[in-house]
Design an enzyme around this catalytic site. Structure first.
Site, short mmCIF file in Angstrom:
data_model
loop_
_atom_site.label_atom_id
_atom_site.label_comp_id
_atom_site.label_asym_id
_atom_site.label_seq_id
_atom_site.Cartn_x
_atom_site.Cartn_y
_atom_site.Cartn_z
N ASP A 114 1.95 -8.68 -5.63
CA ASP A 114 0.24 -7.89 -5.38
C ASP A 114 -0.21 -8.98 -4.58
O ASP A 114 -0.86 -10.26 -4.92
CB ASP A 114 0.37 -7.38 -7.05
CG ASP A 114 -0.82 -6.58 -6.96
OD1 ASP A 114 -1.73 -5.82 -6.64
OD2 ASP A 114 -2.52 -7.76 -7.26
N ASP A 138 -5.42 -6.83 6.04
CA ASP A 138 -4.67 -6.26 6.79
C ASP A 138 -3.73 -4.85 5.32
O ASP A 138 -2.44 -4.44 5.93
CB ASP A 138 -3.36 -5.62 7.73
CG ASP A 138 -3.64 -4.99 8.45
OD1 ASP A 138 -3.89 -4.23 8.65
OD2 ASP A 138 -2.05 -5.40 9.07
#
Length: 524
Positions: A114, A138
């Site tokens: 994460d 992104d």
């Protein structure tokens, strides 16, 4: 819940989808990735001369952004963080022909983690030499609360902390054309964390075919603002597929109607989530701020020609509102039931003159599979739903079971019950006229005033409407007596189940009582 990954093989390449949303099509992915990556690295090369650049890519497990970062020999190390190991595996295998084997390059270290936790760990434990000159975000389009963490004030503060001074951030945002307020919510949030973003908009054919609209990015600095002169002096790699300086300069030019809305949204934070509301409800507000002196003669606004470090933006970022109650309402999570209910009460008591601007906010879209068109359809059916309710019986039941309600609320309900009974017996022409006027109002009307409807009736209708809506979200078959729908299989209710109509009545009664109590809270 695991993400759904799908690859479509086409005559002109392949298209990659996550949870049904297009991530890229190989026929034009260079447009997206070159405009996301090339300007950021080029500016960093100028800002940090003779320095081996460290780059962070968050998301981008397909390896396409890393491919374009590796065009620069000045880059010495890339940390690529993507929480989905399956996407990383595709980047190493299926997509390797398109990303030029970027994920196996010795300069690239991949982390299946994460990104929020990755940055927290750096801020807490890593020495300053592990910081970055460029951060490229992104991420996929956010469709849940969890996915909006990486659009929050806390996230951008982490980015700010892991960047060297004068570092650059490149952010994949959303469409300023389709999700205007969501786009500017990200913009304001980046400002609030100390970053100085410049918005960009670009046309990507495959995105247009999926009705995503023109796509948006942000190019931001953690120090001095990005200036046009700095861009003109930057050096860009050769052999780029789509990127050119002329086209790049044009990406900072926005239509005035879109640019003017950037001051109308609050920031998004973990404590006060906002952005998902704007993404699900893209047309809640209309532009109102006049920035004519900052726009071009053709009705556009060039963000390379204006400075956002002026008093206008400082006022906007601090969210100074004339009405303190409006500020509190806006800072609440607009997708939470209590915030929604209180918003109803505020609007009802303010006698809003124009219905177009406030109706969609009364019944906001709550889920990605829901649309504003569905809400409009539901609103048009509200009269029929309410007409099926025995209002006198409902009020009588509320009064009998709600003995703890405040006296002024019980008095209002008793008066309304008396009027309802008088209306049924034909003795109250005034009440009949009020109800007929309310029933004549249609949601698509834009210039009717709501002030002629008595407040008591409006509150009751609002309570019934929002309760029906919420109950339909929780148990749709129970509210409208369509049978049960549990565990993903439909069918009619059997003798062991609670009667759908009875459950719907209980949900409605409970919601009405709760909303009436909120009325009391607001009045006090």
């Amino acid at each position: 819940m695991p993400a759904s990954l799908f690859i479509e093989h086409c005559p002109n390449g392949l298209a990659f989808y996550i949870n049904g949303e297009l991530q890229f099509h190989t026929e034009d992915e260079q447009i997206y990735h070159e405009y996301l990556v090339i300007p950021a690295i080029s500016l960093a090369v100028k800002r940090f001369p003779q320095v081996p650049l460290r780059v962070l890519i968050c998301g981008g497990g397909d390896g396409l952004a890393a491919r374009d970062v590796l065009r620069f020999p000045e880059v010495s190390h890339i940390d690529l963080v993507d929480y989905n190991p399956d996407v990383l595996e595709l980047g190493r295998t299926v997509f390797s022909a398109f990303n030029q084997n970027s994920l196996t390059n010795h300069k690239v270290t991949t982390h299946s983690q994460d990104a929020f936790e990755f940055l927290e760990n750096i801020v807490t434990n890593a020495p300053s030499h592990d910081f970055y000159h460029v951060a490229i975000c992104d991420f996929t389009y956010p469709s849940s609360d969890a996915e909006t963490r990486v659009k929050s004030q806390e996230w951008y503060e982490l980015l700010y902390q892991v960047l060297y001074p004068q570092g650059i951030v490149a952010e994949n945002a959303v469409s300023p054309e389709k999700e205007t307020l969501g786009f500017w919510c990200i913009y304001q949030t980046m400002w609030s964390a100390g970053l100085q973003p410049k918005p960009m908009v670009i046309s990507i054919p495959s995105f247009h075919r999926h009705d995503y609209g023109k796509w948006g990015f942000f190019l931001a600095s953690s120090g001095q603002p990005i200036a046009k002169s700095e861009i003109l002096n930057a050096e860009f790699p050769n052999n780029l597929k789509t990127f050119s300086l002329e086209n790049f300069l044009s990406t900072f030019i926005f239509e005035r109607a879109i640019a003017d809305q950037r001051t109308q949204v609050p920031i998004h934070s973990l404590a006060n989530p906002q952005i998902l509301y704007y993404l699900l409800n893209p047309l809640i507000l209309d532009p109102s701020l006049d920035l004519t002196e900052k726009t071009l003669p053709d009705g556009t606004c060039n963000f390379l020609e204006i400075s956002e470090l002026d008093e206008l933006m400082s006022v906007t970022r601090s969210l100074i509102w004339q009405d303190e109650s409006e500020r509190k309402e806006l800072n609440a999570d607009p997708l939470k039931l209590e915030s929604l209910a209180r918003h109803w009460l505020i609007q009802i008591q303010s006698s809003h003159p124009q219905m177009r601007s406030f109706l969609p906010s009364l019944l906001p879209v709550q889920h990605p599979y829901h649309t504003p068109k569905m809400t409009a359809s539901w609103l048009q059916s509200t009269q029929q739903f309410i007409a099926q309710i025995d209002l006198p019986r409902l009020l009588q039941t509320i009064l009998e079971r709600g003995k703890a309600l405040p006296n002024h609320i019980r008095n209002d309900l008793n008066q309304l019950l008396t009027k309802l009974k008088a209306s049924d017996s034909g003795t109250s022409t005034e009440f009949k006229r009020d109800m007929q006027e309310f029933q004549r109002w249609e949601p698509q009307t834009t210039d009717q005033e709501f002030s002629t409807v008595p407040t008591t009736i409006a509150k009751l209708i609002a309570a019934l409407s929002v309760t029906l809506l919420v109950a339909n979200v929780i148990a749709p078959d129970s509210v409208f007596a369509k049978g049960t729908y549990y565990g993903g299989s439909g069918g009619s209710s059997n003798g062991d189940d609670l009667s759908p109509g009875l459950l719907g009545l209980f949900l409605t009664m409970g919601g009405v009582i709760w909303l009436i109590c909120l009325v009391g809270d607001e009045n006090s």
